[in-house]
Design an enzyme around this catalytic site. Structure first.
Site, PDB file in Angstrom:
ATOM      1  CG  ASP A 125      -2.039  -1.001   1.128  1.00 48.56           C
ATOM      2  OD1 ASP A 125      -2.460  -1.325  -0.004  1.00 48.56           O
ATOM      3  OD2 ASP A 125      -2.507  -1.465   2.181  1.00 48.56           O
ATOM      4  CG  ASP A 143      -6.575  -1.638  -1.933  1.00 47.97           C
ATOM      5  OD1 ASP A 143      -6.714  -2.856  -2.168  1.00 47.97           O
ATOM      6  OD2 ASP A 143      -5.734  -1.181  -1.140  1.00 47.97           O
TER       7      ASP A 143
END
Length: 167
Positions: A125, A143
């Site tokens: 991330d 995402d």
């Protein structure tokens, strides 16, 4: 086989491939050029940072504190959902762009995160948004694609459909 890809929603799988490639490419750049963790973040805007962190779980680090079995669970779910969406795409005409784009975004994002789970054992991330004291969990392009695709699927449920002639 060629007509299957030209005439059905499978024609839109190119978008899933683009999402997948961009996602993996960005993650490789982040991994190779940024130090790990919050202390190495790059402040871009007063409400946005770039950083490099690992997510062992799913959305919002769900189940990240488990012993590793979640890696396989989330990978299995991603493969199953992607297969189901491809079956649905095969049944849709190529001109039905709204649903096909939504499904392709979810597939590309899901497979991008599965790649991370299987290759690295975690999801990379790098996007960090916050507002005042509220800090959104870090996330990535995959995402974002999954969320946009899912919202499109939900919105499709509210769109008016043309009446299909009864046989």
């Amino acid at each position: 086989m060629v007509s299957l890809f030209k005439q059905t929603g499978l024609r839109w799988l190119w978008l899933a491939a683009v999402v997948f490639c961009f996602d993996i490419g960005i993650k490789l750049v982040v991994m190779n050029n940024m130090g790990y963790g919050w202390v190495n973040r790059i402040e871009v805007l007063p409400f946005f940072n770039l950083l490099y962190v690992h997510n062992l779980g799913a959305a919002f680090s769900f189940l990240s504190d488990q012993q590793g079995w979640q890696r396989w669970l989330f990978s299995g779910i991603a493969f199953a959902v992607s297969a189901m969406l491809m079956v649905w795409m095969r049944k849709l005409p190529a001109k039905e762009s709204w649903n096909n784009v939504a499904y392709a975004l979810v597939i590309g994002g899901a497979l991008g995160n599965v790649f991370d789970r299987l290759v690295h054992g975690f999801v990379v991330d790098y996007l960090d948004f916050f507002w005042g004291n509220y800090h959104w969990p870090a996330f990535n392009l995959a995402d974002s694609a999954i969320c946009i695709g899912a919202v499109m699927i939900v919105l499709d449920g509210f769109r008016s459909k043309k009446e299909q002639p009864q046989d």
